[in-house]
Design a protein around this motif. Sequence first.
Motif, PDB file in Angstrom:
ATOM      1  N   ARG A 116       5.720  27.089 -37.275  1.00 15.24           N
ATOM      2  CA  ARG A 116       5.433  27.383 -35.826  1.00 15.24           C
ATOM      3  C   ARG A 116       6.703  26.975 -35.561  1.00 15.24           C
ATOM      4  O   ARG A 116       6.441  27.613 -34.218  1.00 15.24           O
ATOM      5  CB  ARG A 116       4.092  26.945 -35.661  1.00 15.24           C
ATOM      6  CG  ARG A 116       3.671  27.683 -34.423  1.00 15.24           C
ATOM      7  CD  ARG A 116       2.526  27.028 -33.481  1.00 15.24           C
ATOM      8  NE  ARG A 116       0.619  27.241 -34.531  1.00 15.24           N
ATOM      9  CZ  ARG A 116       0.171  27.051 -35.437  1.00 15.24           C
ATOM     10  NH1 ARG A 116       0.188  25.357 -34.653  1.00 15.24           N
ATOM     11  NH2 ARG A 116      -0.960  27.553 -35.410  1.00 15.24           N
ATOM     12  N   TYR A 119       9.121  29.092 -33.926  1.00 11.11           N
ATOM     13  CA  TYR A 119       8.507  30.243 -32.950  1.00 11.11           C
ATOM     14  C   TYR A 119       8.898  30.523 -31.349  1.00 11.11           C
ATOM     15  O   TYR A 119       9.640  31.483 -30.531  1.00 11.11           O
ATOM     16  CB  TYR A 119       6.877  31.186 -33.140  1.00 11.11           C
ATOM     17  CG  TYR A 119       6.900  32.108 -34.229  1.00 11.11           C
ATOM     18  CD1 TYR A 119       7.754  33.244 -34.509  1.00 11.11           C
ATOM     19  CD2 TYR A 119       6.035  31.536 -35.176  1.00 11.11           C
ATOM     20  CE1 TYR A 119       6.775  33.973 -35.623  1.00 11.11           C
ATOM     21  CE2 TYR A 119       6.168  32.218 -36.008  1.00 11.11           C
ATOM     22  CZ  TYR A 119       6.205  33.657 -36.375  1.00 11.11           C
ATOM     23  OH  TYR A 119       5.386  33.979 -37.269  1.00 11.11           O
ATOM     24  N   TRP A 367       7.540  38.182 -33.800  1.00 14.19           N
ATOM     25  CA  TRP A 367       7.093  37.126 -32.832  1.00 14.19           C
ATOM     26  C   TRP A 367       5.437  37.185 -32.627  1.00 14.19           C
ATOM     27  O   TRP A 367       5.064  37.658 -31.915  1.00 14.19           O
ATOM     28  CB  TRP A 367       7.322  36.765 -31.654  1.00 14.19           C
ATOM     29  CG  TRP A 367       6.764  35.729 -30.207  1.00 14.19           C
ATOM     30  CD1 TRP A 367       7.329  34.113 -30.865  1.00 14.19           C
ATOM     31  CD2 TRP A 367       5.986  35.710 -29.384  1.00 14.19           C
ATOM     32  NE1 TRP A 367       6.502  33.684 -29.878  1.00 14.19           N
ATOM     33  CE2 TRP A 367       5.602  34.142 -28.888  1.00 14.19           C
ATOM     34  CE3 TRP A 367       4.575  36.419 -29.105  1.00 14.19           C
ATOM     35  CZ2 TRP A 367       4.539  33.821 -28.500  1.00 14.19           C
ATOM     36  CZ3 TRP A 367       3.681  36.378 -28.758  1.00 14.19           C
ATOM     37  CH2 TRP A 367       3.724  34.957 -28.076  1.00 14.19           C
ATOM     38  N   GLY A 371       1.823  31.879 -33.391  1.00 13.13           N
ATOM     39  CA  GLY A 371       2.919  31.248 -34.136  1.00 13.13           C
ATOM     40  C   GLY A 371       2.342  31.205 -35.826  1.00 13.13           C
ATOM     41  O   GLY A 371       2.734  30.183 -36.318  1.00 13.13           O
ATOM     42  N   GLN A 374       5.736  32.198 -40.584  1.00 11.89           N
ATOM     43  CA  GLN A 374       6.542  32.126 -40.317  1.00 11.89           C
ATOM     44  C   GLN A 374       7.509  31.992 -42.003  1.00 11.89           C
ATOM     45  O   GLN A 374       7.620  30.991 -42.057  1.00 11.89           O
ATOM     46  CB  GLN A 374       7.168  30.940 -38.720  1.00 11.89           C
ATOM     47  CG  GLN A 374       8.572  30.772 -39.060  1.00 11.89           C
ATOM     48  CD  GLN A 374       9.589  31.992 -38.826  1.00 11.89           C
ATOM     49  OE1 GLN A 374       9.883  32.335 -39.415  1.00 11.89           O
ATOM     50  NE2 GLN A 374       9.786  32.032 -36.933  1.00 11.89           N
ATOM     51  N   SER A 376      10.789  33.925 -41.377  1.00 13.67           N
ATOM     52  CA  SER A 376      11.837  34.322 -42.023  1.00 13.67           C
ATOM     53  C   SER A 376      12.858  33.573 -43.029  1.00 13.67           C
ATOM     54  O   SER A 376      12.492  31.904 -43.362  1.00 13.67           O
ATOM     55  CB  SER A 376      12.645  34.328 -40.451  1.00 13.67           C
ATOM     56  OG  SER A 376      12.473  32.792 -39.931  1.00 13.67           O
TER      57      SER A 376
END
Length: 385
Positions: A116, A119, A367, A371, A374, A376
């Motif tokens: 998280r 972010y 976004w 959060g 995630q 990426s």
Amino acid sequence: MITRRDMLLASGGIVISGGMLQHSTSGAAEPKQLIYHSTAPDNAEPHLNDLVKSWITPTKHFYVRSHAPNPVIDPDNFQLKIEGMVNRPSSLSLKSLKRFKTHSTTATLTCAGNRRSEYNEEGKVGGVQWQAGAIGNATWQGVALADVLAEAEVMPDAKYVWFEGLDQIEKGGGIIPFGGSIPIAKAMIKNGAAAPLLADRMNDAILTADHGFPLRTVVPGYIGARSVKWLGRIVVSDRPSPNHYVATAYKIVKNTAPISWAESGPIYRYPINAAICTPAADAKVAAGQIELTGYVLPSGRPESKVKQVLVSTNQGKRWTEATMTGKDSEFCWQLWKAQVKVTSDTKRLMVRALDTSGGFMPYRVPWNAKGYLQNSWFQLPVQVS
Ligand code: MTE
């Protein structure tokens, strides 16, 4: 299932009058070795170099995510209630759960909020500021949820199974339990890696207080929030649970307006994810050949396996394929290593991954206000000298 020796171990050996067991914060025979974001409620994650020491995460290195302090539960008086759309509602003691067949399943749990903190570069997100350690792979022993539901005789129109914990969470001026719910089709899987468990053991020992003693659900392939700890009640229903942690939290929303929650569905499966665990962030490394290690979790779809883990030292201009070092098992992470060359131009190490069910880590994840999810490309700053 649970012996008196187990109970003493889980309680740290403390028994108070009336047979009530008192649990310490860690509750474990072996103290936790974690970075604590908070205590009571405990929210803690391992150092990433500890996380990749073994394919099975020892309980001392297994992250803890709790919304309230650990409830103190007397196992002798514990009753699991089965209610709702069943012909035979019941209340089961730990002893009576023993009549069901024991299953052992290895599955990775990961919090929807894992990573998280990444972010925040785009916009501040509240909640526990998890790095990449809110993940772990354990062996869970218990009974199949499907067997318990079969005995309760689920009605034909049932669509969801709700889980309710015995914890007491302060929310909106009141006290609520933590709740989860899963589709009935998932709940009714009887055998194999996908079958949800009512687990009383983790890594061959009784559950510790912080992992849900005496009973929790383990839902392979789903975000950790659906694996409800300190399980006290199961409700079979024709709709998802109205509990805050299903109806509102654990959803992907751009803002926290009531309409956004209402329009967004609960998250069930986790997506593919990966991280570099060694070297550490901002580590000083000498130019030349270095070894990277990390974890990769294929998306929580049935039969999804890791296809490829790729690392880069030059912002994605060139990618090197990593080698898997763990076991290849459904709903479990893999560990990996890769040899790469770093130069004085190397500012960041990167990892991305693909799985056999079409899952891939995107360059950037849009976004979201809470959060979650995630996944990426994981980017790790290093200092090359
Ligand atoms: N169950 C209860 N009763 N209360 C909780 O706060 N947290 C959930 C889930 N089950 C929670 C719960 C979340 S968000 C996660 S990620 C997992 O438990 C974490 O399990 P662990 O603490 O055993 O790692």
